[in-house]
Scaffold this motif. Structure first.
Motif, PDB file in Angstrom:
ATOM      1  N   ARG A 170     -34.083  -1.762 -49.802  1.00  0.00           N
ATOM      2  CA  ARG A 170     -32.649  -1.665 -50.088  1.00  0.00           C
ATOM      3  C   ARG A 170     -32.009  -0.441 -49.429  1.00  0.00           C
ATOM      4  O   ARG A 170     -30.789  -0.279 -49.496  1.00  0.00           O
ATOM      5  CB  ARG A 170     -32.419  -1.611 -51.602  1.00  0.00           C
ATOM      6  N   MET A 171     -32.804   0.415 -48.819  1.00  0.00           N
ATOM      7  CA  MET A 171     -32.278   1.631 -48.185  1.00  0.00           C
ATOM      8  C   MET A 171     -31.901   1.338 -46.734  1.00  0.00           C
ATOM      9  O   MET A 171     -32.473   1.881 -45.791  1.00  0.00           O
ATOM     10  CB  MET A 171     -33.313   2.756 -48.275  1.00  0.00           C
ATOM     11  N   THR A 172     -30.928   0.483 -46.570  1.00  0.00           N
ATOM     12  CA  THR A 172     -30.492   0.099 -45.231  1.00  0.00           C
ATOM     13  C   THR A 172     -29.140   0.732 -44.929  1.00  0.00           C
ATOM     14  O   THR A 172     -28.269   0.819 -45.801  1.00  0.00           O
ATOM     15  CB  THR A 172     -30.378  -1.427 -45.120  1.00  0.00           C
ATOM     16  N   GLY A 173     -28.965   1.167 -43.693  1.00  0.00           N
ATOM     17  CA  GLY A 173     -27.706   1.784 -43.304  1.00  0.00           C
ATOM     18  C   GLY A 173     -27.417   3.010 -44.146  1.00  0.00           C
ATOM     19  O   GLY A 173     -28.298   3.806 -44.455  1.00  0.00           O
ATOM     20  N   GLN A 174     -26.171   3.159 -44.537  1.00  0.00           N
ATOM     21  CA  GLN A 174     -25.747   4.291 -45.356  1.00  0.00           C
ATOM     22  C   GLN A 174     -25.483   3.873 -46.801  1.00  0.00           C
ATOM     23  O   GLN A 174     -24.897   4.636 -47.570  1.00  0.00           O
ATOM     24  CB  GLN A 174     -24.473   4.909 -44.761  1.00  0.00           C
ATOM     25  N   ALA A 175     -25.932   2.671 -47.171  1.00  0.00           N
ATOM     26  CA  ALA A 175     -25.609   2.159 -48.503  1.00  0.00           C
ATOM     27  C   ALA A 175     -26.285   2.955 -49.608  1.00  0.00           C
ATOM     28  O   ALA A 175     -25.714   3.160 -50.681  1.00  0.00           O
ATOM     29  CB  ALA A 175     -26.004   0.685 -48.603  1.00  0.00           C
ATOM     30  N   ALA A 176     -27.520   3.399 -49.377  1.00  0.00           N
ATOM     31  CA  ALA A 176     -28.259   4.144 -50.396  1.00  0.00           C
ATOM     32  C   ALA A 176     -29.148   5.170 -49.716  1.00  0.00           C
ATOM     33  O   ALA A 176     -29.877   4.839 -48.774  1.00  0.00           O
ATOM     34  CB  ALA A 176     -29.092   3.198 -51.252  1.00  0.00           C
ATOM     35  N   THR A 177     -29.107   6.398 -50.208  1.00  0.00           N
ATOM     36  CA  THR A 177     -29.861   7.489 -49.594  1.00  0.00           C
ATOM     37  C   THR A 177     -30.642   8.236 -50.662  1.00  0.00           C
ATOM     38  O   THR A 177     -30.069   8.676 -51.671  1.00  0.00           O
ATOM     39  CB  THR A 177     -28.915   8.478 -48.890  1.00  0.00           C
ATOM     40  N   TRP A 178     -31.938   8.375 -50.438  1.00  0.00           N
ATOM     41  CA  TRP A 178     -32.789   9.159 -51.337  1.00  0.00           C
ATOM     42  C   TRP A 178     -32.769  10.609 -50.883  1.00  0.00           C
ATOM     43  O   TRP A 178     -33.093  10.912 -49.737  1.00  0.00           O
ATOM     44  CB  TRP A 178     -34.210   8.603 -51.307  1.00  0.00           C
ATOM     45  N   VAL A 179     -32.399  11.517 -51.784  1.00  0.00           N
ATOM     46  CA  VAL A 179     -32.318  12.936 -51.437  1.00  0.00           C
ATOM     47  C   VAL A 179     -33.537  13.709 -51.929  1.00  0.00           C
ATOM     48  O   VAL A 179     -33.583  14.934 -51.820  1.00  0.00           O
ATOM     49  CB  VAL A 179     -31.017  13.568 -51.984  1.00  0.00           C
ATOM     50  N   GLY A 180     -34.535  13.000 -52.469  1.00  0.00           N
ATOM     51  CA  GLY A 180     -35.775  13.632 -52.887  1.00  0.00           C
ATOM     52  C   GLY A 180     -35.765  14.030 -54.351  1.00  0.00           C
ATOM     53  O   GLY A 180     -34.936  13.588 -55.146  1.00  0.00           O
ATOM     54  N   GLU A 181     -36.716  14.879 -54.696  1.00  0.00           N
ATOM     55  CA  GLU A 181     -36.855  15.381 -56.066  1.00  0.00           C
ATOM     56  C   GLU A 181     -36.241  16.773 -56.127  1.00  0.00           C
ATOM     57  O   GLU A 181     -36.632  17.663 -55.369  1.00  0.00           O
ATOM     58  CB  GLU A 181     -38.336  15.426 -56.453  1.00  0.00           C
TER      59      GLU A 181
END
Length: 354
Positions: free
Chosen positions: A233-244
């Protein structure tokens, strides 16, 4: 309330054994334990923290073993144990119980998820942070009145347990000096443990449907779930994980977001992240489930039908229109850490010592 109106107590606070009590916290329960220790100490009580190895500010001479998945990290889970780890944990809790009895604490504030402590004659005050766990429920039943006093983080959680006496409901609190308000922004935010029961994938789907980018932060607690449900689901700029992130990093992130999604797929006992977000002034769109739904019913928040992406997407738009100062003021009035610490201090004075 001051120490002029309540007796100074010597308290052992027992944390869950699975993860160290340190930032970045493994979850809301670990955060609760650390912040409550500081808050109760500020009221003049002596509090010793007993926790897993690697914790901060704990009693180092008597540590719980924690869980290590170093031999097979892809099998890591927040609920299972590597071979031999459960037996080691039980043995450590028996040893800890004997130590606590020798030390003669006035109160043993039990926040662990172990049945072991109920087998020992201790002045227990147990906070129920989860729905009923069969092993713990059986241990409480076997102990009867010796099981001590109980609190629960919501009425929904209290109702799930069978106890020798009713639990006092004390919802968790937020350090509103740490979780400060911010300006908001364009993106939505989700933060917490990345495990199936927290429902991050539904938050991602709802934000995509609502047309709002999502930033999410947290520890990966289930690698299979992350690889099969989150990464695709992390495609394009739709969703970004910034880590812990630690609390300072989370406060910065959350306070600069438009809305926070809270998406439990289980009967969430409390949902600390919702209240941390609201302390930042960031409105919440959440599933109406468990204690979370109970406590947010009267809040300036938007509740959605559980597991329903369409309903959640609509709630995101509703939440985004809620006035940020109103959101912040509600948490300060109802869920500040200082208020919670004072309520626990009052209960400590009522627990008979042994």
């Amino acid at each position: 309330m001051t120490l002029a109106t309540t007796q100074r107590r010597r308290i052992a606070l027992v944390a869950p054994a699975r993860y160290p009590i340190r930032e970045p916290y493994a979850g809301g329960l670990e955060a609760f334990c650390h912040t409550l220790v500081r808050a109760v100490r500020s009221l003049g009580h002596t509090v010793d923290l007993y926790a897993a190895a690697g914790s901060q500010g704990h009693v180092r001479d008597v540590e719980l073993p924690g869980i290590s998945w170093s031999r097979d990290p892809l099998e890591a889970s927040d609920t299972a144990y590597p071979p031999g780890a459960r037996a080691a944990e039980d043995a450590a809790f028996h040893s800890l119980a004997r130590h606590l009895a020798r030390e003669g604490y006035d109160i043993v504030h039990n926040n662990s998820l172990t049945p072991v402590l109920f087998e020992h004659p201790l002045p227990l005050l147990t906070t129920l942070h989860t729905p009923a766990l069969p092993e713990v429920q059986d241990a409480i039943a076997a102990a009867g009145p010796r099981a001590g006093r109980f609190t629960a983080v919501s009425a929904a959680t209290a109702a799930d347990w069978v106890l020798p006496r009713p639990a006092t409901v004390i919802p968790n609190g937020v350090d509103t000096d740490l979780w400060r308000p911010g300006p908001g922004g364009e993106a939505a935010v989700w933060f917490g443990r990345i495990v199936p029961e927290k429902g991050l994938h539904l938050a991602m789907d709802a934000c995509r449907r609502a047309g709002i980018p999502l930033l999410f932060a947290g520890r990966v607690g289930d690698h299979r779930y992350f690889s099969t449900e989150i990464v695709p689901r992390m495609t394009g700029q739709a969703a970004t994980w910034v880590g812990e992130l630690d609390h300072v990093g989370l406060q910065t992130l959350v306070s600069q977001c438009r809305v926070c999604l809270v998406t439990p797929r289980w009967e969430e006992p409390f949902g600390l992240v919702a209240f941390e977000a609201m302390a930042c002034g960031t409105p919440v769109a959440a599933f109406r489930r468990g204690g979370l739904g109970e406590l947010l019913t009267s809040a300036p928040a938007a509740l959605a039908v559980p597991d329903d992406v369409e309903s959640l997407a609509a709630a995101v738009h509703v939440a985004a229109g809620i006035d940020r100062p109103v959101v912040r003021e509600w948490v300060v009035r109802h869920h500040s850490l200082t208020q919670v610490a004072r309520r626990y201090a009052e209960l400590y004075s009522e627990v008979p010592t042994r």
